[in-house]
Motif scaffolding. Structure first.
Motif: not given
Length: 102
Positions: A87-88, A82-85, A51, A18-19, A14
């Protein structure tokens, strides 16, 4: 120009942005027009909660709390993501809604 250093999280590569991109999208979501559909607002809500907090572990609201129940279901729909997914997907949804309601 700034150089963004990649990092590994949950076995995936990553960028550190992202954040920051998610936070910017959350601010942009606040500027969506009042005629944004409830369905779209609930999708944003569910991804935002996923997220930030991960899976919904709260109790489902009672049948007379229609708003709370709709929000709970919107968040619970993302269980396992996932939190990353999340967010995306949130960033992508904000971008598409900005175009839809422009």
């Amino acid at each position: 120009t700034a150089i963004v250093a990649p990092h590994i999280a949950h076995g995936k590569l990553h960028t550190m942005g992202l954040v920051e991109d998610f936070e910017a999208a959350a601010e942009e979501a606040k500027t969506l027009p009042n005629n944004t559909s409830n369905e779209d607002k609930l999708a944003l809500y569910g991804l935002f909660k996923q997220a930030n907090f991960g899976d919904n572990e709260t109790s489902k609201p009672g049948m007379f709390d229609m708003t709370g129940k709709a929000k709970w279901e919107a968040w619970n729909k993302n269980k396992g993501m996932s939190k990353d997914d999340a967010m995306t997907k949130y960033i992508e949804l904000v971008d598409s809604l900005k175009a839809k309601y422009a």
